[in-house]
Design a protein around this motif. Structure first.
Motif, PDB file in Angstrom:
ATOM      1  N   LEU A 185       1.285  -1.424   0.236  1.00 56.14           N
ATOM      2  CA  LEU A 185      -0.026  -0.205  -0.205  1.00 56.14           C
ATOM      3  C   LEU A 185       0.937   0.921  -0.314  1.00 56.14           C
ATOM      4  N   LEU A 186       2.220   1.703   0.678  1.00 55.81           N
ATOM      5  CA  LEU A 186       2.681   2.239   1.063  1.00 55.81           C
ATOM      6  C   LEU A 186       4.000   2.193  -0.076  1.00 55.81           C
ATOM      7  N   ALA A 187       4.353   1.706  -1.050  1.00 55.04           N
ATOM      8  CA  ALA A 187       5.095   1.032  -2.356  1.00 55.04           C
ATOM      9  C   ALA A 187       3.942   1.722  -3.284  1.00 55.04           C
ATOM     10  N   LEU A 188       2.849   1.257  -3.503  1.00 52.92           N
ATOM     11  CA  LEU A 188       1.557   2.257  -5.057  1.00 52.92           C
ATOM     12  C   LEU A 188       1.655   3.656  -3.972  1.00 52.92           C
ATOM     13  N   ALA A 189       1.272   3.665  -3.142  1.00 51.03           N
ATOM     14  CA  ALA A 189       0.893   5.472  -2.832  1.00 51.03           C
ATOM     15  C   ALA A 189       2.206   6.569  -3.216  1.00 51.03           C
ATOM     16  N   ARG A 190       3.982   5.579  -3.002  1.00 44.17           N
ATOM     17  CA  ARG A 190       4.971   5.968  -4.001  1.00 44.17           C
ATOM     18  C   ARG A 190       5.242   6.556  -5.014  1.00 44.17           C
ATOM     19  N   TYR A 191       4.578   5.318  -5.547  1.00 46.83           N
ATOM     20  CA  TYR A 191       4.158   5.488  -7.415  1.00 46.83           C
ATOM     21  C   TYR A 191       3.786   6.065  -7.741  1.00 46.83           C
ATOM     22  N   VAL A 192       2.245   6.406  -7.180  1.00 42.35           N
ATOM     23  CA  VAL A 192       1.035   7.302  -7.604  1.00 42.35           C
ATOM     24  C   VAL A 192       2.233   8.692  -7.230  1.00 42.35           C
ATOM     25  N   GLU A 193       2.922   9.333  -6.468  1.00 42.88           N
ATOM     26  CA  GLU A 193       3.076  10.373  -6.075  1.00 42.88           C
ATOM     27  C   GLU A 193       4.147  10.876  -7.087  1.00 42.88           C
ATOM     28  N   ALA A 194       4.861   9.372  -7.746  1.00 43.76           N
ATOM     29  CA  ALA A 194       5.814  10.127  -8.373  1.00 43.76           C
ATOM     30  C   ALA A 194       5.477   9.662 -10.159  1.00 43.76           C
ATOM     31  N   GLY A 195       4.694   8.856 -10.113  1.00 41.90           N
ATOM     32  CA  GLY A 195       4.229   8.445 -11.316  1.00 41.90           C
ATOM     33  C   GLY A 195       2.832   9.760 -11.831  1.00 41.90           C
ATOM     34  N   TRP A 196       2.806  10.719 -10.810  1.00 41.20           N
ATOM     35  CA  TRP A 196       1.652  11.329 -11.232  1.00 41.20           C
ATOM     36  C   TRP A 196       2.277  12.796 -11.877  1.00 41.20           C
ATOM     37  N   HIS A 197       3.146  12.876 -11.031  1.00 43.03           N
ATOM     38  CA  HIS A 197       4.033  14.271 -11.283  1.00 43.03           C
ATOM     39  C   HIS A 197       4.821  14.142 -12.655  1.00 43.03           C
ATOM     40  N   ALA A 211      -9.337   2.303  -3.765  1.00 43.44           N
ATOM     41  CA  ALA A 211     -10.166   1.374  -3.880  1.00 43.44           C
ATOM     42  C   ALA A 211     -10.971   0.378  -4.764  1.00 43.44           C
ATOM     43  N   ALA A 212     -10.498   0.611  -5.912  1.00 40.61           N
ATOM     44  CA  ALA A 212     -10.313  -0.033  -6.739  1.00 40.61           C
ATOM     45  C   ALA A 212     -10.007  -1.436  -6.645  1.00 40.61           C
ATOM     46  N   PHE A 213      -8.190  -1.385  -5.921  1.00 38.49           N
ATOM     47  CA  PHE A 213      -7.791  -2.126  -5.489  1.00 38.49           C
ATOM     48  C   PHE A 213      -7.919  -3.079  -4.656  1.00 38.49           C
ATOM     49  N   THR A 214      -8.857  -2.673  -3.381  1.00 35.19           N
ATOM     50  CA  THR A 214      -8.698  -3.481  -2.058  1.00 35.19           C
ATOM     51  C   THR A 214      -9.617  -4.426  -2.752  1.00 35.19           C
ATOM     52  N   PRO A 215     -10.129  -5.797  -2.007  1.00 35.65           N
ATOM     53  CA  PRO A 215     -10.446  -7.346  -2.271  1.00 35.65           C
ATOM     54  C   PRO A 215     -11.510  -6.146  -1.473  1.00 35.65           C
ATOM     55  N   PRO A 216     -12.822  -6.964  -2.361  1.00 32.80           N
ATOM     56  CA  PRO A 216     -13.804  -7.244  -2.036  1.00 32.80           C
ATOM     57  C   PRO A 216     -14.570  -7.899  -0.703  1.00 32.80           C
ATOM     58  N   GLY A 217     -15.108  -6.475  -0.439  1.00 33.15           N
ATOM     59  CA  GLY A 217     -15.485  -6.881   1.455  1.00 33.15           C
ATOM     60  C   GLY A 217     -14.767  -6.610   2.327  1.00 33.15           C
ATOM     61  N   LYS A 218     -13.687  -5.618   2.186  1.00 27.37           N
ATOM     62  CA  LYS A 218     -12.377  -5.541   3.225  1.00 27.37           C
ATOM     63  C   LYS A 218     -12.488  -3.638   2.888  1.00 27.37           C
ATOM     64  N   PRO A 219     -12.364  -3.463   4.200  1.00 28.48           N
ATOM     65  CA  PRO A 219     -12.880  -1.777   3.787  1.00 28.48           C
ATOM     66  C   PRO A 219     -11.153  -1.810   2.595  1.00 28.48           C
ATOM     67  N   VAL A 220     -11.905  -0.089   2.785  1.00 27.50           N
ATOM     68  CA  VAL A 220     -10.554   0.099   2.038  1.00 27.50           C
ATOM     69  C   VAL A 220      -9.943   1.480   2.860  1.00 27.50           C
ATOM     70  N   PRO A 221      -8.970   1.453   3.059  1.00 33.89           N
ATOM     71  CA  PRO A 221      -7.540   1.406   3.425  1.00 33.89           C
ATOM     72  C   PRO A 221      -7.874   2.778   3.299  1.00 33.89           C
ATOM     73  N   GLU A 222      -7.067   4.306   4.719  1.00 35.42           N
ATOM     74  CA  GLU A 222      -7.514   5.662   4.152  1.00 35.42           C
ATOM     75  C   GLU A 222      -6.067   6.046   3.199  1.00 35.42           C
ATOM     76  N   PRO A 223      -6.545   7.248   2.722  1.00 43.19           N
ATOM     77  CA  PRO A 223      -5.229   7.537   1.933  1.00 43.19           C
ATOM     78  C   PRO A 223      -4.328   8.226   2.340  1.00 43.19           C
ATOM     79  N   GLY A 224      -4.450   8.672   3.213  1.00 41.45           N
ATOM     80  CA  GLY A 224      -3.871   9.073   4.486  1.00 41.45           C
ATOM     81  C   GLY A 224      -2.584   7.909   4.998  1.00 41.45           C
ATOM     82  N   GLY A 225      -3.544   6.955   5.655  1.00 44.35           N
ATOM     83  CA  GLY A 225      -2.681   6.108   6.113  1.00 44.35           C
ATOM     84  C   GLY A 225      -1.937   5.170   5.306  1.00 44.35           C
ATOM     85  N   ALA A 226      -1.343   5.580   3.919  1.00 45.03           N
ATOM     86  CA  ALA A 226      -1.329   4.553   3.197  1.00 45.03           C
ATOM     87  C   ALA A 226      -0.165   5.861   2.488  1.00 45.03           C
ATOM     88  N   ALA A 227       0.093   6.851   2.347  1.00 45.63           N
ATOM     89  CA  ALA A 227       0.845   7.453   1.819  1.00 45.63           C
ATOM     90  C   ALA A 227       2.021   8.168   2.910  1.00 45.63           C
TER      91      ALA A 227
END
Length: 209
Positions: A92-104, A193-209
């Motif tokens: 989750l943290l790795a994904l957030a880091r990728y999104v941050e860098a990739g988006w820029h 939200a798209a990557f979270t397994p069905p039935g599991k709570p979606v992690p807060e973005p702040g908690g994954a950044a």
């Protein structure tokens, strides 16, 4: 005769070096001009490169080839930046880091991407993005193995969703419905939200950044 051949070889080497310098100048100018204006003309690009149209056409036979070269250059440099992103540890943290860098990177190349979408086929654009795609596929596969990301959808689909959301953010910015400084947060929240397994709570973005 030997001196003549050596002289011819020297001239040939000089011509090749001059050609490589011209190509490099054209590719750099194309990336800069199209990065500002996706409709920049080849005449503008040639002027920015410090060459004539004849020289430009000697190396690139069409606008599509110029755009392809500029896009390839931008993606190569983007891959260098993404190589520095830590994709180890918590997926989750790795994904957030990728999104941050990739988006820029996407944000910086918004206009160039528009030019590419006008001139290049969808298949060619996918081919150019194969490096970033492979990097995320590896991350998603690891996240699935660790039970963090959903396994009911193909990895290729999930990766496509991520990059589509990034490009959609660029469209929203062009339309004035989103600001660049908020885009990474929006992208991360949507992707989680798209990557979270069905039935599991979606992690807060702040908690994954």
């Amino acid at each position: 005769m030997l001196e003549y051949c050596e002289g011819m070889g020297s001239k040939s080497t000089t011509r090749r070096a001059d050609a490589l310098r011209s190509i490099e100048a054209i590719e750099q100018a194309a990336a800069e001009c199209l990065g500002r204006n996706p409709d920049a003309s080849l005449s503008e690009i040639a002027r920015a490169a410090g060459v004539g149209r004849v020289t430009l056409y000697a190396h690139f036979t069409s606008r599509a080839e110029v755009v392809d070269a500029a896009m390839s250059r931008a993606i190569d440099r983007g891959n260098e930046a993404l190589d520095a992103v830590d994709l180890t540890g918590d997926p989750l943290l790795a994904l957030a880091r990728y999104v941050e860098a990739g988006w820029h990177l996407v944000d910086q190349a918004r206009a160039l991407l528009v030019a590419a979408q006008k001139e290049l086929s969808a298949g060619r654009i996918r081919e150019l993005h194969s490096g970033p795609v492979a990097r995320v596929e590896t991350l998603v596969a690891r996240g699935r193995a660790e039970g963090v990301f959903r396994t009911d959808l193909p990895i290729a689909w999930l990766v496509n969703v991520l990059h589509t959301i990034m490009h959609s953010a660029a469209e929203e910015i062009r339309a004035g419905r989103l600001t660049s400084d908020r885009a990474a947060d929006h992208i991360t929240a949507t992707v989680l939200a798209a990557f979270t397994p069905p039935g599991k709570p979606v992690p807060e973005p702040g908690g994954a950044a």
